[in-house]
Design a protein around this motif. Structure first.
Motif, short mmCIF file in Angstrom:
data_model
loop_
_atom_site.label_atom_id
_atom_site.label_comp_id
_atom_site.label_asym_id
_atom_site.label_seq_id
_atom_site.Cartn_x
_atom_site.Cartn_y
_atom_site.Cartn_z
N UNK A 147 46.64 35.43 29.48
CA UNK A 147 47.38 35.85 30.68
C UNK A 147 48.81 36.27 30.31
N UNK A 148 49.47 35.46 29.48
CA UNK A 148 50.85 35.77 29.08
C UNK A 148 50.90 37.05 28.24
N UNK A 149 49.95 37.22 27.33
CA UNK A 149 49.93 38.42 26.50
C UNK A 149 49.70 39.67 27.35
N UNK A 150 48.74 39.60 28.25
CA UNK A 150 48.47 40.76 29.11
C UNK A 150 49.65 41.08 30.01
N UNK A 151 50.31 40.06 30.54
CA UNK A 151 51.47 40.31 31.41
C UNK A 151 52.62 40.92 30.62
N UNK A 152 52.64 40.70 29.31
CA UNK A 152 53.67 41.30 28.45
C UNK A 152 53.25 42.70 27.96
N UNK A 153 52.06 43.16 28.36
CA UNK A 153 51.61 44.50 28.02
C UNK A 153 50.73 44.60 26.79
N UNK A 154 50.26 43.47 26.27
CA UNK A 154 49.38 43.50 25.10
C UNK A 154 47.95 43.78 25.53
N UNK A 155 47.22 44.46 24.66
CA UNK A 155 45.78 44.68 24.82
C UNK A 155 45.09 43.54 24.10
N UNK A 156 44.23 42.79 24.80
CA UNK A 156 43.65 41.56 24.23
C UNK A 156 42.12 41.61 24.30
N UNK A 157 41.47 42.22 23.31
CA UNK A 157 40.00 42.28 23.30
C UNK A 157 39.39 41.06 22.60
N UNK A 158 38.10 40.87 22.74
CA UNK A 158 37.37 39.88 21.96
C UNK A 158 37.44 38.45 22.46
N UNK A 159 38.03 38.22 23.61
CA UNK A 159 38.21 36.85 24.10
C UNK A 159 36.87 36.19 24.41
N UNK A 160 35.94 36.92 24.98
CA UNK A 160 34.62 36.34 25.28
C UNK A 160 33.92 35.90 23.99
N UNK A 161 34.10 36.66 22.92
CA UNK A 161 33.51 36.27 21.63
C UNK A 161 34.13 34.98 21.11
N UNK A 162 35.42 34.80 21.34
CA UNK A 162 36.08 33.56 20.93
C UNK A 162 35.55 32.41 21.77
#
Length: 175
Positions: A147-162
């Motif tokens: 949530x913090x990364x996305x709100x800072x504008x980062x693209x965050x793929x692969x979370x479901x795999x984690x």
């Protein structure tokens, strides 16, 4: 200097190497990071300027995709188009490291920076196309970090795999 010393680059003499290392030893870690950041940003600005001049027919989206492919290589997700202005497309790894440092420290997530940026901090100014960060995080902390990364504008793929255990680490270029 050892008799079998080889300079860091083929176009540099051992005496030049020795001189450059002596100059670098006089600089602080902060100065070394600034040197590396400037080098990286200059390389990326030159790349962008070259494409803008040589490919004036490319749309903003085409240019952004080409830059993402050039900087991230095989790590760029299919169809990914960087958003924002051109300066955000060429953002250097050191600036990203500072942004991540603030987020990870605020969330009390243990982490460290390694590889190219770490080498720059210790006196080897060089360009790198990625930022290598090692974190230690539990699955219960993952959603807050995302949530913090996305709100800072980062693209965050692969979370479901984690989450489902098929990926235990996220490689460079994917956060």
């Amino acid at each position: 200097m050892p008799a079998n010393y080889r300079p860091q680059a083929t176009d540099t003499s051992p005496i030049t190497d020795q001189f450059e290392f002596a100059l670098l030893r006089q600089r602080t870690n902060s100065d070394r990071l600034k040197m590396s950041a400037g080098l990286t940003q200059s390389i990326r600005q030159l790349c962008l300027a070259g494409w803008q001049q040589n490919q004036p027919h490319w749309s903003k989206a085409q240019l952004a995709q080409k830059l993402a492919q050039a900087f991230l290589g095989d790590d760029v997700p299919g169809g990914f188009v960087p958003q924002g202005n051109a300066m955000s497309w060429i953002q250097d790894s050191i600036t990203l490291a500072l942004q991540l440092q603030e987020i990870l420290t605020t969330l009390a997530i243990p982490h460290y920076i390694t590889n190219g940026i770490a080498a720059s901090a210790y006196g080897e100014p060089r360009s790198t196309r990625d930022l290598d960060v090692v974190i230690s995080i539990s699955l219960t902390e993952l959603d807050l970090l995302v949530e913090r990364l996305k709100s800072a504008g980062f693209y965050v793929p692969g979370i479901e795999d984690v989450r489902n255990g098929t990926m235990h680490s996220v490689g460079s270029g994917t956060i």
